[in-house]
Design an enzyme around this catalytic site. Structure first.
Site, short mmCIF file in Angstrom:
data_model
loop_
_atom_site.label_atom_id
_atom_site.label_comp_id
_atom_site.label_asym_id
_atom_site.label_seq_id
_atom_site.Cartn_x
_atom_site.Cartn_y
_atom_site.Cartn_z
N ASP A 10 0.88 -1.16 0.00
CA ASP A 10 0.00 0.00 0.00
C ASP A 10 0.92 1.22 0.00
O ASP A 10 2.12 1.10 0.28
CB ASP A 10 -0.86 -0.06 1.27
CG ASP A 10 -1.67 1.21 1.48
OD1 ASP A 10 -2.28 1.69 0.50
OD2 ASP A 10 -1.68 1.72 2.62
N ASP A 12 -0.17 5.02 1.02
CA ASP A 12 -0.42 5.99 2.08
C ASP A 12 -0.32 5.34 3.45
O ASP A 12 -1.05 4.40 3.75
CB ASP A 12 -1.83 6.60 1.91
CG ASP A 12 -1.99 7.34 0.59
OD1 ASP A 12 -1.14 8.19 0.30
OD2 ASP A 12 -2.96 7.06 -0.14
N LEU A 45 -10.98 6.74 7.86
CA LEU A 45 -10.92 6.95 6.41
C LEU A 45 -9.68 6.32 5.77
O LEU A 45 -9.56 6.29 4.56
CB LEU A 45 -10.92 8.46 6.10
CG LEU A 45 -12.08 9.27 6.71
CD1 LEU A 45 -11.98 10.72 6.26
CD2 LEU A 45 -13.43 8.68 6.28
N GLY A 47 -7.37 4.12 3.94
CA GLY A 47 -7.59 3.04 2.98
C GLY A 47 -8.93 3.10 2.26
O GLY A 47 -9.18 2.29 1.37
N ILE A 48 -9.78 4.03 2.68
CA ILE A 48 -11.11 4.15 2.06
C ILE A 48 -11.03 5.13 0.89
O ILE A 48 -10.42 6.20 1.01
CB ILE A 48 -12.16 4.64 3.10
CG1 ILE A 48 -12.14 3.75 4.35
CG2 ILE A 48 -13.55 4.73 2.49
CD1 ILE A 48 -12.55 2.32 4.14
N ARG A 50 -12.00 7.90 -2.21
CA ARG A 50 -12.44 9.29 -2.04
C ARG A 50 -13.93 9.44 -1.82
O ARG A 50 -14.38 10.10 -0.88
CB ARG A 50 -12.00 10.10 -3.27
CG ARG A 50 -11.98 11.61 -3.02
CD ARG A 50 -11.55 12.36 -4.28
NE ARG A 50 -10.29 11.87 -4.79
CZ ARG A 50 -9.85 12.06 -6.05
NH1 ARG A 50 -10.58 12.75 -6.90
NH2 ARG A 50 -8.70 11.56 -6.44
C1 G6P Z 1 -5.74 6.00 0.29
C2 G6P Z 1 -5.87 6.77 1.59
C3 G6P Z 1 -7.27 7.28 1.77
C4 G6P Z 1 -7.73 8.04 0.52
C5 G6P Z 1 -7.66 7.13 -0.68
C6 G6P Z 1 -8.10 7.82 -1.97
O1 G6P Z 1 -6.34 4.78 0.46
O2 G6P Z 1 -5.51 5.95 2.69
O3 G6P Z 1 -7.29 8.13 2.90
O4 G6P Z 1 -9.07 8.50 0.68
O5 G6P Z 1 -6.32 6.69 -0.82
O6 G6P Z 1 -7.18 8.82 -2.35
P1 G6P Z 1 -7.40 9.84 -3.52
O7 G6P Z 1 -6.02 10.44 -3.70
O8 G6P Z 1 -7.85 9.08 -4.72
O9 G6P Z 1 -8.43 10.82 -3.09
MG MG Z 2 -2.70 3.06 3.78
#
Ligand code: G6P
Ligand code: MG
Length: 213
Positions: A10, A12, A45, A47-48, A50
């Protein structure tokens, strides 16, 4: 020799701490809608994706939003986020991240990235590590976010490795669930009380090695 043929990371919270930037961007957006937002809520939030995150935030708003309004709010959050990540550099790599990638490479295993972030390519570029991956999933091609296994299964397929020969690395509860649902070995980064589904939990990639699992 490792019993795995690929390691799928992963992004982030594992390789870089963008969670803080997501926090700042969501907080600005939530407060513009009169919704209270704090670090504890931000944990939910991780891993969840957008739109899923936006739905969780707007659930505590007094008003209802149309699909169009939601898309506009998600775009606004993303603009805040993109402003924040524009200044990222290799200084934003988490401790042990590059070493872990190099350990996997030296062992001759394939390396994948499974992030649901549509900004993942930008972030990898800012960190200067794009070429360390054999395959990076394009989040725009994923129909179901974590905890669904789709993204880890796609990474394995594209790397040409069976799911059971993959080690997945995640910091989020939803992400660990996604790895387990894919039938992979889950290495959690964080706390064992939180990442209860992970096979092994370490504090950071500083403690990463391929021999122990
Ligand atoms: C990662 C983060 C989430 C974020 C998601 C979508 O999984 O942990 O916090 O919401 O990515 O990211 P994005 O850059 O597409 O908005
Ligand atoms: Mg993560």
């Amino acid at each position: 020799m490792s019993r795995f043929k690929a390691v799928i990371f992963d992004l982030d919270g594992v390789i870089t701490d963008t969670a803080h930037y997501h926090y700042l961007a969501w907080k600005r957006l939530a407060e513009s809608q009169g919704v209270h937002f704090d670090h504890a809520f931000n944990e939910n939030l991780k891993g969840i994706d957008r739109m899923g995150s936006l739905d969780l935030i707007l659930a505590s708003s007094k008003r209802a939003y149309t699909a169009e309004e939601k898309l506009a709010l998600a775009d606004e959050k993303n603009r805040h986020y993109q402003e924040l990540i524009a200044t990222m550099s290799s200084a934003d790599l988490l401790p042990g991240a590059v070493r872990a990638l190099d350990v996997v490479r030296a062992a001759g295993l394939r390396i994948g990235l499974a992030s649901v972030s549509k900004n993942a390519f930008t972030v990898l570029g800012r960190l200067g590590i794009t070429d360390k991956f054999d395959y990076v999933v394009d989040a725009a091609t994923i129909a179901r976010g974590k905890p669904d296994p789709e993204i880890f299964l796609k990474a394995a397929r594209e790397l040409g490795v069976a799911a059971e020969d993959c080690l997945g690395v995640e910091d989020a509860v939803a992400g660990v669930a996604s790895i387990k649902a894919a039938g992979m070995f889950a290495l959690g980064i964080g706390h064992p009380f939180v990442l209860t589904q992970a096979d092994v939990v370490i504090t950071s990639l500083n403690d990463f090695n391929l021999e122990s699992y």
